[in-house]
Design a protein around this motif. Sequence first.
Motif, PDB file in Angstrom:
ATOM      1  N   VAL A  22       7.535 -11.192  16.823  1.00 29.59           N
ATOM      2  CA  VAL A  22       6.297 -10.923  15.844  1.00 29.59           C
ATOM      3  C   VAL A  22       6.880  -9.516  15.960  1.00 29.59           C
ATOM      4  CG1 VAL A  22       4.830 -11.026  13.972  1.00 29.59           C
ATOM      5  CG2 VAL A  22       4.897 -12.913  16.276  1.00 29.59           C
ATOM      6  N   PHE A  23       7.742  -8.977  14.656  1.00 28.30           N
ATOM      7  CA  PHE A  23       7.887  -7.958  14.724  1.00 28.30           C
ATOM      8  C   PHE A  23       6.722  -7.425  12.935  1.00 28.30           C
ATOM      9  CE2 PHE A  23       9.853  -4.460  12.201  1.00 28.30           C
ATOM     10  CZ  PHE A  23       9.902  -2.761  13.194  1.00 28.30           C
ATOM     11  N   ILE A  24       6.656  -6.240  12.914  1.00 24.17           N
ATOM     12  CA  ILE A  24       5.434  -6.478  11.581  1.00 24.17           C
ATOM     13  C   ILE A  24       5.503  -4.807  11.394  1.00 24.17           C
ATOM     14  CG2 ILE A  24       3.015  -6.328  11.218  1.00 24.17           C
ATOM     15  CD1 ILE A  24       2.729  -8.492  12.874  1.00 24.17           C
ATOM     16  N   THR A  25       5.839  -4.633  10.226  1.00 23.21           N
ATOM     17  CA  THR A  25       5.438  -3.532   9.636  1.00 23.21           C
ATOM     18  C   THR A  25       4.450  -3.404   8.827  1.00 23.21           C
ATOM     19  OG1 THR A  25       6.859  -4.476   7.028  1.00 23.21           O
ATOM     20  CG2 THR A  25       7.891  -3.414   9.247  1.00 23.21           C
ATOM     21  N   GLY A  26       4.597  -1.960   8.720  1.00 23.50           N
ATOM     22  CA  GLY A  26       2.667  -1.446   8.077  1.00 23.50           C
ATOM     23  C   GLY A  26       1.545  -2.002   9.380  1.00 23.50           C
ATOM     24  N   GLY A  27       2.524  -2.392  10.510  1.00 24.66           N
ATOM     25  CA  GLY A  27       1.093  -2.849  11.608  1.00 24.66           C
ATOM     26  C   GLY A  27       0.132  -2.058  12.136  1.00 24.66           C
ATOM     27  N   SER A  28      -0.003  -0.752  11.435  1.00 26.48           N
ATOM     28  CA  SER A  28      -1.158   0.373  12.126  1.00 26.48           C
ATOM     29  C   SER A  28      -2.527  -0.063  10.653  1.00 26.48           C
ATOM     30  CB  SER A  28      -0.606   1.694  11.730  1.00 26.48           C
ATOM     31  OG  SER A  28      -0.628   2.094  10.708  1.00 26.48           O
ATOM     32  N   SER A  29      -2.804  -1.225  10.108  1.00 29.13           N
ATOM     33  CA  SER A  29      -3.657  -0.892   9.125  1.00 29.13           C
ATOM     34  C   SER A  29      -3.872  -2.111   7.967  1.00 29.13           C
ATOM     35  CB  SER A  29      -3.949   0.125   8.441  1.00 29.13           C
ATOM     36  OG  SER A  29      -3.392   0.280   7.145  1.00 29.13           O
ATOM     37  N   GLY A  30      -4.933  -2.811   7.873  1.00 27.24           N
ATOM     38  CA  GLY A  30      -4.804  -3.601   7.023  1.00 27.24           C
ATOM     39  C   GLY A  30      -4.359  -4.899   7.499  1.00 27.24           C
ATOM     40  N   ILE A  31      -3.537  -5.428   6.499  1.00 26.37           N
ATOM     41  CA  ILE A  31      -2.843  -6.887   6.500  1.00 26.37           C
ATOM     42  C   ILE A  31      -2.232  -7.686   7.867  1.00 26.37           C
ATOM     43  CG2 ILE A  31      -2.053  -8.741   5.532  1.00 26.37           C
ATOM     44  CD1 ILE A  31      -3.082  -8.013   2.879  1.00 26.37           C
ATOM     45  N   GLY A  32      -1.338  -5.959   7.963  1.00 22.12           N
ATOM     46  CA  GLY A  32      -0.843  -5.767   8.936  1.00 22.12           C
ATOM     47  C   GLY A  32      -0.446  -5.950  10.425  1.00 22.12           C
ATOM     48  N   ASN A  45       4.532 -12.454  21.525  1.00 22.45           N
ATOM     49  CA  ASN A  45       4.938 -11.015  21.744  1.00 22.45           C
ATOM     50  C   ASN A  45       5.190  -9.973  20.128  1.00 22.45           C
ATOM     51  OD1 ASN A  45       5.579 -11.254  24.931  1.00 22.45           O
ATOM     52  ND2 ASN A  45       6.995 -12.354  23.648  1.00 22.45           N
ATOM     53  N   VAL A  46       4.414  -8.718  20.515  1.00 24.07           N
ATOM     54  CA  VAL A  46       3.880  -8.658  18.528  1.00 24.07           C
ATOM     55  C   VAL A  46       4.664  -6.966  18.965  1.00 24.07           C
ATOM     56  CG1 VAL A  46       2.556  -7.797  17.133  1.00 24.07           C
ATOM     57  CG2 VAL A  46       2.327  -9.723  18.304  1.00 24.07           C
ATOM     58  N   THR A  47       5.471  -6.748  18.197  1.00 24.68           N
ATOM     59  CA  THR A  47       6.348  -5.123  17.466  1.00 24.68           C
ATOM     60  C   THR A  47       5.568  -4.758  16.725  1.00 24.68           C
ATOM     61  OG1 THR A  47       7.490  -5.598  19.240  1.00 24.68           O
ATOM     62  CG2 THR A  47       7.838  -3.386  17.435  1.00 24.68           C
ATOM     63  N   ILE A  48       5.050  -3.410  16.450  1.00 21.87           N
ATOM     64  CA  ILE A  48       4.496  -3.220  15.020  1.00 21.87           C
ATOM     65  C   ILE A  48       4.311  -1.994  14.870  1.00 21.87           C
ATOM     66  CG2 ILE A  48       2.062  -4.192  14.939  1.00 21.87           C
ATOM     67  CD1 ILE A  48       0.845  -1.765  16.239  1.00 21.87           C
ATOM     68  N   MET A  53       3.441   8.268  14.290  1.00 26.26           N
ATOM     69  CA  MET A  53       2.779   7.746  15.576  1.00 26.26           C
ATOM     70  C   MET A  53       1.594   8.039  15.444  1.00 26.26           C
ATOM     71  SD  MET A  53       3.998   6.892  18.376  1.00 26.26           S
ATOM     72  CE  MET A  53       5.893   7.332  18.429  1.00 26.26           C
ATOM     73  N   ALA A  54       0.238   9.162  14.764  1.00 27.70           N
ATOM     74  CA  ALA A  54      -0.918   8.818  14.743  1.00 27.70           C
ATOM     75  C   ALA A  54      -1.480   7.529  14.622  1.00 27.70           C
ATOM     76  CB  ALA A  54      -1.590  10.541  14.266  1.00 27.70           C
ATOM     77  N   THR A  55      -1.045   7.289  13.348  1.00 28.79           N
ATOM     78  CA  THR A  55      -1.619   5.809  13.217  1.00 28.79           C
ATOM     79  C   THR A  55      -1.364   4.822  13.810  1.00 28.79           C
ATOM     80  OG1 THR A  55      -0.131   5.169  11.315  1.00 28.79           O
ATOM     81  CG2 THR A  55      -2.221   6.593  11.061  1.00 28.79           C
ATOM     82  N   LEU A  56      -0.153   4.504  14.467  1.00 28.15           N
ATOM     83  CA  LEU A  56       0.428   3.581  15.263  1.00 28.15           C
ATOM     84  C   LEU A  56      -0.444   3.561  16.989  1.00 28.15           C
ATOM     85  CD1 LEU A  56       2.929   1.341  15.636  1.00 28.15           C
ATOM     86  CD2 LEU A  56       3.895   2.922  16.663  1.00 28.15           C
ATOM     87  N   GLU A  57      -0.480   4.650  17.628  1.00 27.47           N
ATOM     88  CA  GLU A  57      -1.453   5.050  18.146  1.00 27.47           C
ATOM     89  C   GLU A  57      -2.610   4.658  18.125  1.00 27.47           C
ATOM     90  OE1 GLU A  57      -0.654   9.128  19.633  1.00 27.47           O
ATOM     91  OE2 GLU A  57       1.555   8.575  20.657  1.00 27.47           O
ATOM     92  N   THR A  58      -3.021   4.720  17.589  1.00 24.22           N
ATOM     93  CA  THR A  58      -5.007   4.318  17.120  1.00 24.22           C
ATOM     94  C   THR A  58      -4.523   2.492  16.895  1.00 24.22           C
ATOM     95  OG1 THR A  58      -5.506   6.587  16.241  1.00 24.22           O
ATOM     96  CG2 THR A  58      -6.732   4.324  15.363  1.00 24.22           C
ATOM     97  N   ALA A  59      -3.469   2.154  16.023  1.00 19.54           N
ATOM     98  CA  ALA A  59      -3.855   1.055  16.003  1.00 19.54           C
ATOM     99  C   ALA A  59      -3.516   0.014  17.497  1.00 19.54           C
ATOM    100  CB  ALA A  59      -2.164   0.565  15.006  1.00 19.54           C
ATOM    101  N   ALA A  60      -2.575   0.703  18.155  1.00 19.87           N
ATOM    102  CA  ALA A  60      -1.988   0.143  19.239  1.00 19.87           C
ATOM    103  C   ALA A  60      -3.597   0.169  20.574  1.00 19.87           C
ATOM    104  CB  ALA A  60      -1.293   0.830  20.206  1.00 19.87           C
ATOM    105  N   LYS A  61      -4.030   1.495  20.405  1.00 16.98           N
ATOM    106  CA  LYS A  61      -6.165   1.479  20.639  1.00 16.98           C
ATOM    107  C   LYS A  61      -6.074   0.168  20.371  1.00 16.98           C
ATOM    108  CE  LYS A  61      -8.865   3.410  23.597  1.00 16.98           C
ATOM    109  NZ  LYS A  61      -9.516   1.768  24.103  1.00 16.98           N
TER     110      LYS A  61
END
Length: 75
Positions: A22-32, A45-48, A53-61
Amino acid sequence: HRQPAPAAMWFRPKLDLAGKHVFITGGSSGIGLALAAEAIKRKANVTIAARTMATLETAAKQLQDQGAQQKTGSK
């Protein structure tokens, strides 16, 4: 009458995502981010993707704290 649009995946308990990617754009916050967490619970298997990069790293954590495993990362 028109048929209603299919419900979001968290309303579809029989949707089997195990082993699918599953590939999700906008995956760092909200609905994504919520969709990413739900897909991970369903063994996908998810890719966001995110704008920064900062919001991506926060979401990954956050997702790792919920049990996701980070396989690869790129800067």
